[in-house]
Design a protein around this motif. Sequence first.
Motif, PDB file in Angstrom:
ATOM      1  N   LEU A 234      30.551  46.130  51.869  1.00 18.09           N
ATOM      2  CA  LEU A 234      29.570  45.437  51.038  1.00 18.09           C
ATOM      3  C   LEU A 234      29.961  43.971  50.941  1.00 18.09           C
ATOM      4  CD1 LEU A 234      31.168  45.047  48.034  1.00 18.09           C
ATOM      5  CD2 LEU A 234      30.820  47.514  48.067  1.00 18.09           C
ATOM      6  N   VAL A 235      29.082  43.183  50.370  1.00 14.95           N
ATOM      7  CA  VAL A 235      29.347  41.750  50.202  1.00 14.95           C
ATOM      8  C   VAL A 235      29.731  41.490  48.756  1.00 14.95           C
ATOM      9  CG1 VAL A 235      28.403  39.420  50.379  1.00 14.95           C
ATOM     10  CG2 VAL A 235      27.718  41.166  52.044  1.00 14.95           C
ATOM     11  N   LEU A 236      30.913  40.949  48.559  1.00 13.64           N
ATOM     12  CA  LEU A 236      31.363  40.553  47.239  1.00 13.64           C
ATOM     13  C   LEU A 236      30.890  39.131  46.963  1.00 13.64           C
ATOM     14  CD1 LEU A 236      35.003  41.905  47.559  1.00 13.64           C
ATOM     15  CD2 LEU A 236      33.229  42.833  46.059  1.00 13.64           C
ATOM     16  N   GLU A 237      30.207  38.950  45.845  1.00 18.47           N
ATOM     17  CA  GLU A 237      29.659  37.645  45.503  1.00 18.47           C
ATOM     18  C   GLU A 237      30.476  36.991  44.386  1.00 18.47           C
ATOM     19  OE1 GLU A 237      27.387  36.201  47.116  1.00 18.47           O
ATOM     20  OE2 GLU A 237      26.131  37.724  48.082  1.00 18.47           O
ATOM     21  N   PRO A 238      30.471  35.659  44.313  1.00 17.29           N
ATOM     22  CA  PRO A 238      31.160  34.988  43.219  1.00 17.29           C
ATOM     23  C   PRO A 238      30.676  35.494  41.859  1.00 17.29           C
ATOM     24  CG  PRO A 238      30.534  33.397  44.888  1.00 17.29           C
ATOM     25  CD  PRO A 238      29.883  34.699  45.273  1.00 17.29           C
ATOM     26  N   GLY A 239      31.628  35.768  40.988  1.00 17.97           N
ATOM     27  CA  GLY A 239      31.307  36.313  39.671  1.00 17.97           C
ATOM     28  C   GLY A 239      31.341  37.820  39.593  1.00 17.97           C
ATOM     29  N   ASP A 240      31.364  38.510  40.740  1.00 23.97           N
ATOM     30  CA  ASP A 240      31.499  39.967  40.724  1.00 23.97           C
ATOM     31  C   ASP A 240      32.864  40.358  40.163  1.00 23.97           C
ATOM     32  OD1 ASP A 240      29.008  40.225  41.826  1.00 23.97           O
ATOM     33  OD2 ASP A 240      29.693  40.873  43.806  1.00 23.97           O
ATOM     34  N   VAL A 241      32.914  41.526  39.555  1.00 24.39           N
ATOM     35  CA  VAL A 241      34.147  42.030  38.942  1.00 24.39           C
ATOM     36  C   VAL A 241      34.535  43.331  39.628  1.00 24.39           C
ATOM     37  CG1 VAL A 241      35.194  42.920  36.824  1.00 24.39           C
ATOM     38  CG2 VAL A 241      33.670  40.930  36.721  1.00 24.39           C
ATOM     39  N   VAL A 242      35.822  43.445  39.968  1.00 25.03           N
ATOM     40  CA  VAL A 242      36.361  44.672  40.543  1.00 25.03           C
ATOM     41  C   VAL A 242      37.401  45.225  39.577  1.00 25.03           C
ATOM     42  CG1 VAL A 242      37.560  45.746  42.490  1.00 25.03           C
ATOM     43  CG2 VAL A 242      36.014  43.790  42.887  1.00 25.03           C
ATOM     44  N   ASN A 243      37.127  46.397  38.999  1.00 24.88           N
ATOM     45  CA  ASN A 243      38.114  47.113  38.187  1.00 24.88           C
ATOM     46  C   ASN A 243      38.994  47.918  39.132  1.00 24.88           C
ATOM     47  OD1 ASN A 243      37.166  46.208  35.719  1.00 24.88           O
ATOM     48  ND2 ASN A 243      35.868  47.990  35.366  1.00 24.88           N
ATOM     49  N   THR A 244      40.309  47.714  39.048  1.00 28.50           N
ATOM     50  CA  THR A 244      41.204  48.207  40.097  1.00 28.50           C
ATOM     51  C   THR A 244      41.859  49.552  39.807  1.00 28.50           C
ATOM     52  OG1 THR A 244      42.972  46.855  39.145  1.00 28.50           O
ATOM     53  CG2 THR A 244      41.698  45.887  40.950  1.00 28.50           C
ATOM     54  N   GLY A 245      41.427  50.247  38.754  1.00 32.54           N
ATOM     55  CA  GLY A 245      41.975  51.553  38.458  1.00 32.54           C
ATOM     56  C   GLY A 245      42.878  51.535  37.242  1.00 32.54           C
ATOM     57  N   THR A 246      43.140  52.731  36.709  1.00 31.78           N
ATOM     58  CA  THR A 246      43.932  52.849  35.480  1.00 31.78           C
ATOM     59  C   THR A 246      45.150  53.727  35.714  1.00 31.78           C
ATOM     60  OG1 THR A 246      43.695  53.153  33.076  1.00 31.78           O
ATOM     61  CG2 THR A 246      42.868  54.923  34.469  1.00 31.78           C
ATOM     62  N   PRO A 247      46.255  53.446  35.022  1.00 34.73           N
ATOM     63  CA  PRO A 247      47.425  54.314  35.116  1.00 34.73           C
ATOM     64  C   PRO A 247      47.298  55.554  34.241  1.00 34.73           C
ATOM     65  CG  PRO A 247      47.909  52.429  33.722  1.00 34.73           C
ATOM     66  CD  PRO A 247      46.522  52.218  34.264  1.00 34.73           C
ATOM     67  N   GLN A 248      48.312  56.393  34.285  1.00 28.67           N
ATOM     68  CA  GLN A 248      48.308  57.622  33.501  1.00 28.67           C
ATOM     69  C   GLN A 248      48.328  57.319  32.003  1.00 28.67           C
ATOM     70  OE1 GLN A 248      51.907  59.958  33.608  1.00 28.67           O
ATOM     71  NE2 GLN A 248      53.171  58.172  34.059  1.00 28.67           N
TER      72      GLN A 248
END
Length: 282
Positions: A234-248
């Motif tokens: 996909l195309v990531l655009e300026p201002g997009d947010v990526v949540n990278t996951g959570t720990p236990q």
Amino acid sequence: MRLMRTGEPGRERPVLLSPEGRHYDLSGVTDDIDGAFLAALADDPRLVPAETELPETDITGQRIGAPVARPSALLCIGQNYAAHAAESGAAPPEQPILFYKSPNTVVGPYDDVLIPRGSKKTDWEVELAVVIGRRASYLDSPAHAAAHIAGYAVSNDVSERAFQLEESGGQWSKGKSCATFNPLGPVLVTADEVGDPQRLRLRSRVNGEPRQDSSTEDMIFGVAHLVHHLSQYLVLEPGDVVNTGTPQGVALSGRFPYLGPDDVMEIEISGLGRQRSVCRPA
């Protein structure tokens, strides 16, 4: 630098936070901290003048909004910490698991979180949010990812587990896109100030009791890998947010009760600040 937005929802103004904790009005530089501004900043880091050239402002008593105006996309990575995958009853993924949240889930770091009608399994998730600063499509390698990252912020990927897993129909978004389900901020810290994003401590508490305590070192797929990987699909655009996951340490583990009205979530990441959200019935 540290960027903020203050004011009532839909009427926030851009603010620069100095290392000394003083606030400066950026309204003369940009109307908002949004994709257009972040793209311009990526092309010219001198776009924001020195603090001595900006008017100081007092934000006492003002609401703190999410540090990025409503993103065009809110992309999330599931089960990206091995221990969290295990407590979810799943093997570590061989490739990043991608799901989306509605961008209108994004609220300020101190705004209330609304427990959905009929919910019995609302859960917390402290996460490192990556904010895109330059359009990313088909990046050649993870080494090219850094040039496309504006900065980082604290994110809470609030989830309703019954909606996500039992009533999902096979996808997770029903349990992820309820109103107010993504407190973000308080600040967007630019990538140059954060340094290595894989050496940040993440913690969460509920009603003052510890829940999560981990490090981004434990990610299965690191930030650079994720940005490169996503750009192939996909195309990531300026201002997009990526949540990278959570720990236990989430309620899904069975070790803690789920959230209810008046519960207080506090989440923080070293160098990026702390949130405090009170749960209210929708």
